[in-house]
Design an enzyme around this catalytic site. Structure first.
Site, PDB file in Angstrom:
ATOM      1  N   CYS A 109      -9.462   2.459  43.292  1.00  0.00           N
ATOM      2  CA  CYS A 109     -10.972   3.150  42.510  1.00  0.00           C
ATOM      3  C   CYS A 109     -11.243   4.295  42.981  1.00  0.00           C
ATOM      4  O   CYS A 109     -11.358   4.640  43.757  1.00  0.00           O
ATOM      5  CB  CYS A 109     -12.030   1.749  42.828  1.00  0.00           C
ATOM      6  SG  CYS A 109     -11.186   0.143  42.268  1.00  0.00           S
ATOM      7  N   ARG A 161      -6.226   6.595  40.641  1.00  0.00           N
ATOM      8  CA  ARG A 161      -6.715   5.682  41.369  1.00  0.00           C
ATOM      9  C   ARG A 161      -6.759   4.157  40.848  1.00  0.00           C
ATOM     10  O   ARG A 161      -7.213   2.720  42.076  1.00  0.00           O
ATOM     11  CB  ARG A 161      -7.867   6.300  42.413  1.00  0.00           C
ATOM     12  CG  ARG A 161      -7.674   6.977  42.612  1.00  0.00           C
ATOM     13  CD  ARG A 161      -9.235   7.766  43.671  1.00  0.00           C
ATOM     14  NE  ARG A 161      -9.875   6.976  45.132  1.00  0.00           N
ATOM     15  CZ  ARG A 161      -9.038   7.269  46.502  1.00  0.00           C
ATOM     16  NH1 ARG A 161      -8.156   8.387  46.473  1.00  0.00           N
ATOM     17  NH2 ARG A 161      -9.495   5.811  46.773  1.00  0.00           N
ATOM     18  N   TRP A 199      -9.921  -0.698  40.175  1.00  0.00           N
ATOM     19  CA  TRP A 199      -8.619  -1.088  39.987  1.00  0.00           C
ATOM     20  C   TRP A 199      -9.045  -2.521  40.043  1.00  0.00           C
ATOM     21  O   TRP A 199      -9.206  -2.792  41.574  1.00  0.00           O
ATOM     22  CB  TRP A 199      -7.424  -0.364  41.091  1.00  0.00           C
ATOM     23  CG  TRP A 199      -7.008  -0.791  41.054  1.00  0.00           C
ATOM     24  CD1 TRP A 199      -5.392  -0.874  40.524  1.00  0.00           C
ATOM     25  CD2 TRP A 199      -5.837  -2.095  42.199  1.00  0.00           C
ATOM     26  NE1 TRP A 199      -3.941  -1.538  40.883  1.00  0.00           N
ATOM     27  CE2 TRP A 199      -4.176  -2.291  41.884  1.00  0.00           C
ATOM     28  CE3 TRP A 199      -6.616  -2.933  43.134  1.00  0.00           C
ATOM     29  CZ2 TRP A 199      -3.798  -3.159  42.691  1.00  0.00           C
ATOM     30  CZ3 TRP A 199      -6.147  -3.853  43.625  1.00  0.00           C
ATOM     31  CH2 TRP A 199      -4.365  -4.126  43.922  1.00  0.00           C
ATOM     32  N   ASN A 251     -15.671   0.916  45.856  1.00  0.00           N
ATOM     33  CA  ASN A 251     -14.291   0.945  45.999  1.00  0.00           C
ATOM     34  C   ASN A 251     -14.338   0.311  47.395  1.00  0.00           C
ATOM     35  O   ASN A 251     -14.255   0.579  48.322  1.00  0.00           O
ATOM     36  CB  ASN A 251     -14.014   2.332  46.627  1.00  0.00           C
ATOM     37  CG  ASN A 251     -12.525   2.450  46.418  1.00  0.00           C
ATOM     38  OD1 ASN A 251     -11.425   1.110  46.774  1.00  0.00           O
ATOM     39  ND2 ASN A 251     -12.229   3.674  47.206  1.00  0.00           N
ATOM     40  N   GLY A 252     -13.463  -0.869  47.240  1.00  0.00           N
ATOM     41  CA  GLY A 252     -13.446  -1.635  48.735  1.00  0.00           C
ATOM     42  C   GLY A 252     -12.956  -3.126  48.053  1.00  0.00           C
ATOM     43  O   GLY A 252     -13.381  -3.616  46.939  1.00  0.00           O
ATOM     44  N   GLU A 261      14.743   2.520  47.872  1.00  0.00           N
ATOM     45  CA  GLU A 261      13.754   3.628  46.902  1.00  0.00           C
ATOM     46  C   GLU A 261      13.654   3.702  45.522  1.00  0.00           C
ATOM     47  O   GLU A 261      12.925   3.985  44.489  1.00  0.00           O
ATOM     48  CB  GLU A 261      13.489   5.438  47.556  1.00  0.00           C
ATOM     49  CG  GLU A 261      12.336   6.194  46.897  1.00  0.00           C
ATOM     50  CD  GLU A 261      11.268   6.074  46.812  1.00  0.00           C
ATOM     51  OE1 GLU A 261      10.647   5.008  47.855  1.00  0.00           O
ATOM     52  OE2 GLU A 261      10.315   6.522  46.042  1.00  0.00           O
ATOM     53  N   LYS A 301      11.416   2.929  42.405  1.00  0.00           N
ATOM     54  CA  LYS A 301      10.568   4.142  41.233  1.00  0.00           C
ATOM     55  C   LYS A 301      11.363   2.964  40.173  1.00  0.00           C
ATOM     56  O   LYS A 301      10.204   3.488  39.357  1.00  0.00           O
ATOM     57  CB  LYS A 301      11.559   5.545  41.588  1.00  0.00           C
ATOM     58  CG  LYS A 301      11.419   6.143  42.434  1.00  0.00           C
ATOM     59  CD  LYS A 301      10.064   7.129  42.860  1.00  0.00           C
ATOM     60  CE  LYS A 301       8.052   6.624  43.222  1.00  0.00           C
ATOM     61  NZ  LYS A 301       9.031   5.773  44.816  1.00  0.00           N
ATOM     62  N   GLU A 321       8.826   0.679  39.067  1.00  0.00           N
ATOM     63  CA  GLU A 321       6.693   0.904  39.314  1.00  0.00           C
ATOM     64  C   GLU A 321       7.285   1.859  37.696  1.00  0.00           C
ATOM     65  O   GLU A 321       5.850   1.446  37.216  1.00  0.00           O
ATOM     66  CB  GLU A 321       6.363   1.366  39.920  1.00  0.00           C
ATOM     67  CG  GLU A 321       7.281   2.799  40.778  1.00  0.00           C
ATOM     68  CD  GLU A 321       6.015   2.898  42.132  1.00  0.00           C
ATOM     69  OE1 GLU A 321       5.144   2.638  42.636  1.00  0.00           O
ATOM     70  OE2 GLU A 321       6.769   3.711  43.312  1.00  0.00           O
ATOM     71  N   HIS A 352      27.551 -10.657  49.783  1.00  0.00           N
ATOM     72  CA  HIS A 352      26.794 -12.154  50.338  1.00  0.00           C
ATOM     73  C   HIS A 352      25.384 -12.335  49.561  1.00  0.00           C
ATOM     74  O   HIS A 352      24.738 -12.955  49.636  1.00  0.00           O
ATOM     75  CB  HIS A 352      26.371 -11.393  51.860  1.00  0.00           C
ATOM     76  CG  HIS A 352      27.123 -11.284  52.578  1.00  0.00           C
ATOM     77  ND1 HIS A 352      27.964 -11.391  54.024  1.00  0.00           N
ATOM     78  CD2 HIS A 352      27.115  -9.881  53.474  1.00  0.00           C
ATOM     79  CE1 HIS A 352      28.775 -11.121  54.449  1.00  0.00           C
ATOM     80  NE2 HIS A 352      28.781 -10.178  54.447  1.00  0.00           N
ATOM     81  N   LYS A 368      -3.389   4.392  42.699  1.00  0.00           N
ATOM     82  CA  LYS A 368      -2.600   5.933  44.254  1.00  0.00           C
ATOM     83  C   LYS A 368      -2.785   4.988  44.980  1.00  0.00           C
ATOM     84  O   LYS A 368      -1.606   5.502  45.662  1.00  0.00           O
ATOM     85  CB  LYS A 368      -2.956   6.960  43.973  1.00  0.00           C
ATOM     86  CG  LYS A 368      -2.457   7.497  44.048  1.00  0.00           C
ATOM     87  CD  LYS A 368      -0.400   7.966  43.769  1.00  0.00           C
ATOM     88  CE  LYS A 368      -0.240   8.799  44.893  1.00  0.00           C
ATOM     89  NZ  LYS A 368       1.694   9.124  44.278  1.00  0.00           N
TER      90      LYS A 368
HETATM   91  O1  M6R Z   1      -0.412   6.674  50.987  1.00  0.00           O
HETATM   92  P1  M6R Z   1       0.986   5.941  51.095  1.00  0.00           P
HETATM   93  O2  M6R Z   1       1.283   6.299  51.366  1.00  0.00           O
HETATM   94  O3  M6R Z   1      -0.288   4.745  51.962  1.00  0.00           O
HETATM   95  O4  M6R Z   1       0.949   4.646  49.909  1.00  0.00           O
HETATM   96  C1  M6R Z   1       2.082   3.413  50.320  1.00  0.00           C
HETATM   97  C2  M6R Z   1       2.403   2.741  49.375  1.00  0.00           C
HETATM   98  O5  M6R Z   1       1.014   2.197  48.419  1.00  0.00           O
HETATM   99  C3  M6R Z   1       2.848   3.673  48.057  1.00  0.00           C
HETATM  100  O6  M6R Z   1       4.362   4.769  48.699  1.00  0.00           O
HETATM  101  C4  M6R Z   1       3.474   3.172  46.800  1.00  0.00           C
HETATM  102  O7  M6R Z   1       4.718   2.103  46.973  1.00  0.00           O
HETATM  103  C5  M6R Z   1       4.025   4.243  45.723  1.00  0.00           C
HETATM  104  N1  M6R Z   1       3.599   3.483  44.723  1.00  0.00           N
HETATM  105  C6  M6R Z   1       5.206   4.332  45.560  1.00  0.00           C
HETATM  106  O8  M6R Z   1       5.678   5.197  44.264  1.00  0.00           O
END
Ligand code: M6R
Length: 611
Positions: free
Chosen positions: A2, A27, A73, A99-100, A484, A488, A491, A507, A606
């Site tokens: 948010c 956000r 969000w 926000n929270g 990773e 990527k 998402e 396995h 984010k």
């Molecule tokens: O701000 P942070 O690095 O603590 O965030 C961690 C994850 O939320 C963040 O890396 C998330 O997985 C991303 N969307 C990955 O691209």
């Protein structure tokens, strides 16, 4: 999670708030809304992105010098007009953005329902707002006092901003566990979740701390604690330029941030790594070198992409420093009863520095006597403040929801720290130490070289864009890069993708392999190279399609793979900084080929400031 923004001063509030919402949209973007306080309180909100709110407000009277906005969000209640913020109190006099999460909202709601309150949304925010109204009416007190009383009962995390119809010249805000920055202008104030909506108006900011209340007028900022004691606002100068939060000619922030990596890694190394002198200078490491070199064990705590950086660091620290390392998902670590003792060093890795699970995990570890070292991108963020010491990654603002440049900066920082500890401990010899300093030094130029293959990766992305699934495999230092790469792809492209250690494939996951399954091998030249070649053959024998990330000049894999993505050769310890580049580009181009919003993938935000 948010985004919140507010303004009070002589200017028109709406354009400032709207622009701020667009900057904060990364956000959360399920719905958005604004509240404007002129002669009366006007609230407008809309499901969908900020642009939809903007369109819906064309032709409306939006004149006001005080206003606030929210981009959501969703946590409590589906994305909809009615659940969008701002919320209005039952008596219509107060508007609030939040926000929270208010964890005890069910109990508060029950109490209020018994008193006859009706709710028009499914949100915890509306409950808190009416709780404040109720206290105000019951105690016959002002909003500030009612808020203070309310917050003493609230369990959870919040940044809230309140507008009061009866006090049009005042904004009241409070923070616990979510970020809030106040920009201090001449006769005006700006409030936001981060500095991006503020920098074009003022560089003087105050970061509000947990359990603080801000009572803000155009020309006055009063900070208080929950005990009603006045605090002196600590005004800091923002070290951020407007260009850093704009797209700079790129179509998307994600692409801009991928291409910024030669510069961001260079910035991260600058002033720290000196190859000629053979030194690494990091104040936070140097000051605490005793603690770091004598650590019984190291625990890397993080989420998402930052967790993957922790995994790479595990390999690096164990190899160089000979200290046992564990890598923990912050969300699991905080809820188990982990054995944490004095002598343990916890590395909290986070781009935003605001990830709720990581914050709580390190707070718990701190209580048990561990030493907390933050590896954080956002200066002044909560994790930076909770940590005993730390090193910033200096990647600049990362706005694309998918983390790219923050990851490589995390790797660069963690490798430098490991090298420094190893050197001080004597677990690395001079030759290897000098060699690795040189290898790190060369990384920015090599990343630039890897990026020159963008067109080729785009072609590959278009070829595989309709795949239903992807399997990503890697070994050793490249295993976390396989994870990773898969993250990527998921998402950004909404394609199911799984990352696995290449040898584990036999396995179970090998059962998935057929002619329709693209298998991405992260197979740069390293000590596992022969082994991974065998794994590639196992996939080819089962008619799987192989896409391989390879070191330049690797004729063997070139001859076996369906498609190759080339990166320059490098020592295996720093190679993840290179092998991740094609992974980022591949997911970006598949997302674009599928016509998706790569900067704001669905359901994501984010900065995950809720559990
Ligand atoms: O701000 P942070 O690095 O603590 O965030 C961690 C994850 O939320 C963040 O890396 C998330 O997985 C991303 N969307 C990955 O691209």
């Amino acid at each position: 999670m948010c985004g919140i923004v507010a303004y009070i001063g002589p200017r028109e509030a709406y354009p400032i708030v709207l622009k701020g919402l667009k900057r904060l949209e990364y956000r959360g973007y399920d719905s958005s809304g604004v509240a404007l306080l002129n002669k009366g309180l006007k609230v407008y909100k809309k499901k969908g992105k900020v642009a939809e709110l903007e369109d819906s407000l064309i032709g409306k009277d939006l004149h006001a010098n005080t206003g606030m906005g929210h981009t959501r969000w969703a946590t409590h209640g589906e994305p909809s007009d009615r659940n969008a913020h701002p919320h209005t109190s039952a008596n219509g006099k107060l508007a609030m953005i939040h926000n929270g999460i208010i964890e005890n909202y069910t109990q508060l709601k029950q109490e209020l329902t018994k008193k006859g309150y009706k709710f028009h949304s499914d949100t915890d925010t509306e409950v808190l707002l009416n709780f404040i109204q109720d206290i105000q009416e019951h105690n016959e007190c002002g909003l500030e006092e009612a808020l203070r009383i309310a917050l003493k009962r609230v369990v959870g995390a919040y940044v809230i901003i309140l507008l009061d119809h009866d006090n049009p010249d005042t904004i009241i805000a409070a923070r616990k566990g979510s970020p809030l920055v106040i920009g201090v202008g001449k006769g005006e104030h700006f409030l936001a979740s981060d500095a991006s909506p503020i920098i074009e108006y003022t560089k003087e900011v105050v970061y509000v701390n947990d359990y603080e209340l801000a009572i803000i007028k155009a020309d006055e900022l009063v900070l208080k604690n929950l005990g009603n004691e006045k605090l002196t606002p600590f005004i800091q100068k923002l070290d951020l330029e407007l260009a850093a939060i704009e797209k700079g000619g790129y179509d998307h922030f994600m692409l801009k941030e991928i291409f910024e990596q030669p510069a961001t890694i260079f910035d991260c190394l600058r002033g720290r790594l000196d190859v000629a002198a053979g030194t690494i200078t990091m104040a936070g490491v140097q000051k605490n070198i005793e603690k770091l070199t004598s650590a019984n064990r190291i625990v890397m705590v993080a989420c998402g992409t930052s967790w993957h950086a922790g995994l790479v660091a595990e390999y690096v620290f164990e190899e160089l420093c000979r200290i046992p390392v564990e890598v923990e998902y912050a969300s699991e670590f905080r809820y188990r009863n982990p054995v944490v003792r004095e002598g343990d060093v916890i590395f909290a890795i986070s781009q935003s520095g605001e990830t709720a699970d990581t914050i709580v995990a390190i707070e718990k570890a701190k209580e048990n006597g561990a030493f907390i070292f933050g590896v954080v991108n956002v200066v002044g963020s909560s994790i930076a403040r909770v940590s005993h010491a730390g090193a910033y990654t200096h990647a600049g603002p990362e706005i694309g929801v998918a983390s790219t440049k923050a990851f490589t900066a995390q790797l660069a920082v963690l490798i430098m720290i490991a090298l420094k500890i190893a050197w001080e401990k004597g677990t690395i010899d001079q030759q290897r130490y000098n060699h690795l300093l040189q290898e790190l030094h060369e990384i920015p130029e090599k990343v630039a070289e890897a990026l020159r293959h963008d067109d080729e990766i785009k072609r590959i992305a278009n070829k595989y864009k309709d795949a239903q699934d992807f399997l990503y495999l890697g070994r050793g230092y490249n295993f976390p890069i396989a994870l990773e790469g898969a993250l990527k792809m998921k998402e950004i492209s909404y394609i199911h993708a799984e990352g696995y250690p290449a040898a584990e494939m036999k396995h179970g996951p090998i059962a998935l392999v057929d002619k329709d399954l693209p298998v991405v091998f992260v197979a740069t030249k390293d000590s596992y190279h022969e082994k991974i070649i065998s794994n590639i053959q196992e996939i080819k024998a089962r008619k799987g399609m192989v896409l391989a990330v390879i070191s330049e000049g690797d004729e063997t894999i070139t001859g076996m793979a369906d498609d190759i993505m080339i990166v320059p050769e490098a020592d295996e310890l720093v190679a993840p900084l290179l092998s991740v580049i094609p992974m980022q580009l591949l997911s970006y181009h598949v997302g674009i080929a599928k016509n998706l919003d790569v900067d704001k993938p669905r359901n994501l935000a984010k900065s995950v400031t809720v559990e």
